[in-house]
Design a protein around this motif. Structure first.
Motif, PDB file in Angstrom:
ATOM      1  N   HIS A   1       0.858  -1.010   0.017  1.00  0.00           N
ATOM      2  CA  HIS A   1      -0.202   0.331  -0.075  1.00  0.00           C
ATOM      3  C   HIS A   1       0.860   1.179  -0.284  1.00  0.00           C
ATOM      4  CE1 HIS A   1      -2.937   2.962   1.201  1.00  0.00           C
ATOM      5  NE2 HIS A   1      -2.415   3.667   1.701  1.00  0.00           N
ATOM      6  N   ARG A   2       1.920   1.482   1.380  1.00  0.00           N
ATOM      7  CA  ARG A   2       2.701   2.793   0.921  1.00  0.00           C
ATOM      8  C   ARG A   2       3.622   2.691  -0.218  1.00  0.00           C
ATOM      9  NH1 ARG A   2       5.007   1.464   7.219  1.00  0.00           N
ATOM     10  NH2 ARG A   2       2.710   2.003   7.447  1.00  0.00           N
TER      11      ARG A   2
ATOM     12  N   ASN B   1       2.747   1.997  -3.514  1.00  0.00           N
ATOM     13  CA  ASN B   1       1.389   2.225  -4.044  1.00  0.00           C
ATOM     14  C   ASN B   1       1.234   3.989  -4.000  1.00  0.00           C
ATOM     15  OD1 ASN B   1       1.566   0.083  -5.640  1.00  0.00           O
ATOM     16  ND2 ASN B   1      -0.102  -0.529  -4.656  1.00  0.00           N
ATOM     17  N   LYS B   2       1.154   4.196  -2.930  1.00  0.00           N
ATOM     18  CA  LYS B   2       1.038   5.622  -2.531  1.00  0.00           C
ATOM     19  C   LYS B   2       2.441   6.188  -2.430  1.00  0.00           C
ATOM     20  CE  LYS B   2      -1.865   8.969  -0.879  1.00  0.00           C
ATOM     21  NZ  LYS B   2      -2.745   9.315  -0.832  1.00  0.00           N
TER      22      LYS B   2
ATOM     23  N   GLN C   1       1.974   7.557  -6.164  1.00  0.00           N
ATOM     24  CA  GLN C   1       1.126   8.219  -6.933  1.00  0.00           C
ATOM     25  C   GLN C   1       1.926   9.614  -6.197  1.00  0.00           C
ATOM     26  OE1 GLN C   1      -2.968   7.026  -4.305  1.00  0.00           O
ATOM     27  NE2 GLN C   1      -2.962   4.993  -5.573  1.00  0.00           N
TER      28      GLN C   1
ATOM     29  N   GLU D   1       1.279   7.953   4.410  1.00  0.00           N
ATOM     30  CA  GLU D   1       0.889   9.315   4.255  1.00  0.00           C
ATOM     31  C   GLU D   1       1.380  10.245   4.526  1.00  0.00           C
ATOM     32  OE1 GLU D   1      -3.065   8.285   2.894  1.00  0.00           O
ATOM     33  OE2 GLU D   1      -2.239   6.025   2.480  1.00  0.00           O
TER      34      GLU D   1
ATOM     35  N   GLU E   1       4.205  12.557   1.683  1.00  0.00           N
ATOM     36  CA  GLU E   1       3.476  13.216   0.963  1.00  0.00           C
ATOM     37  C   GLU E   1       4.367  15.256   1.904  1.00  0.00           C
ATOM     38  OE1 GLU E   1      -0.648  15.912  -0.675  1.00  0.00           O
ATOM     39  OE2 GLU E   1      -0.680  14.739   1.441  1.00  0.00           O
TER      40      GLU E   1
END
Length: 348
Positions: free
Chosen positions: A257-258, A260-261, A264, A332, A336
């Protein structure tokens, strides 16, 4: 992974009289129950077939790299590594007196044909490779290249050290198996980390090789003190009860999940700036910039804005400007914030 669960395993091991008795008489051989369980776990997860006589364990992989350097390397021996490779292993080999030569790499891994063209039989002592999720580029060596390398090892009479530290952390299904699974075992030594997804205190380094070689390697372990038999008992019970597989699945789900994030956010804040491939495993991205960029200058300006990029994550020469950026330890919000700072520096 909840530390409370891990502490329960450790407390349970510490409360057992048999384990307590082993503490006072602990030898460098370690906990035999742990070796049996680790052997079973590795045979299942790596799809291999070896016995406890082929296994050596140590507190970390650095110890094993040191033992390898003492057993295999004499001053002046020629060692081959990838064009970009694990700096710590290279440092240990150099301290043992080895002469290190680098082999060019492409999207299929190290170029085996280059070895055949530029070296001759019995001129190479060993080659150190990470065929699965190579450090630092995360490249996976093709199955064809793996076969070619093992055939060349027989023909040129050199040893292959396969570092499979990231094999536990593979997100995508792959047909590429460890070299250990293939033939030519007498020319191959496999090493790695068990529990790469556990807290550092619960991780263990290991090495698989011919039984006579492993027997010699055990003689070096007293240099590093006695084994933590309690930790090994706790790890053995994690494997025996099946919890280790649950922990691994949970870690892989989180890291995937990390990963893929991170992609993005990378495409949002820095679209088209880096060239990269989605890592099939491991804990980091290999991000390549045009060579006109100064990687060290970017890192310096990013630190001024609150983002520290270690020197070991920065790569630059006349042909390359790249970062190896880890994602697995960031949530996340942290991802960011980090990529936003990086974009402010690079886009300016």
């Amino acid at each position: 992974i909840q530390t409370k669960e891990l502490s329960q395993f450790y407390s349970s091991a510490l409360s057992r009289k048999k384990v307590i008795d082993k503490i006072a008489t602990a030898s460098v051989e370690g906990n035999t129950f742990f070796k049996e369980q680790l052997t079973n776990y590795l045979n299942v997860t790596r799809k291999t077939h070896f016995s406890t006589y082929n296994l050596l364990t140590a507190d970390n992989k650095s110890i094993i790299l040191y033992i390898l350097s003492q057993l295999l390397i004499r001053p002046g021996d020629q060692i081959l590594v990838g064009e970009y490779s694990y700096y710590f292993a290279n440092m240990i080999y150099q301290q043992a007196g080895a002469k290190i030569n680098t082999i060019p790499m492409d999207e299929e891994g190290i170029q085996v044909d280059y070895i055949r063209k530029h070296f001759y039989p019995r001129s190479i002592r060993l080659i150190y490779i990470q065929p699965q999720h190579q450090y630092p580029t995360s490249i996976c060596m093709s199955d064809k290249r793996r076969e070619e390398l093992l055939e060349l090892a027989e023909e040129f009479d050199f040893i292959v050290i396969e570092d499979g530290s990231a094999d536990e952390l593979t997100y995508e299904k792959t047909t590429a198996l460890p070299l250990l699974k293939k033939k030519h075992h007498n020319k191959l030594i496999y090493l790695g980390d068990f529990g790469h997804f556990l807290p550092p205190g619960f991780q263990t380094g290991f090495m698989i090789g011919p039984d006579d070689f492993i027997k010699e390697a055990h003689k070096y372990l007293p240099i590093f003190g006695k084994t933590d038999v309690v930790k090994e008992q706790a790890l053995a019970e994690m494997i025996h009860q099946g919890d280790i597989h649950r922990y691994r699945r949970k870690a892989l789900t989180t890291y995937l999940h990390r990963r893929n994030k991170f992609q993005q956010l990378l495409e949002f804040y820095l679209p088209g700036v880096f060239s990269y491939s989605l890592p099939m495993g491991g804990l980091a991205y290999w991000l390549v910039l045009p060579t006109s960029y100064s990687v060290s200058e970017i890192a310096k300006k990013a630190e001024q804005l609150g983002l520290f990029i270690p020197q070991t994550c920065c790569y630059q020469n006349s042909k390359l400007a790249a970062f190896r950026l880890g994602f697995a330890h960031l949530n996340e919000q942290e991802m960011e914030k980090s990529l936003k700072i990086l974009s402010e520096v690079i886009l300016k």
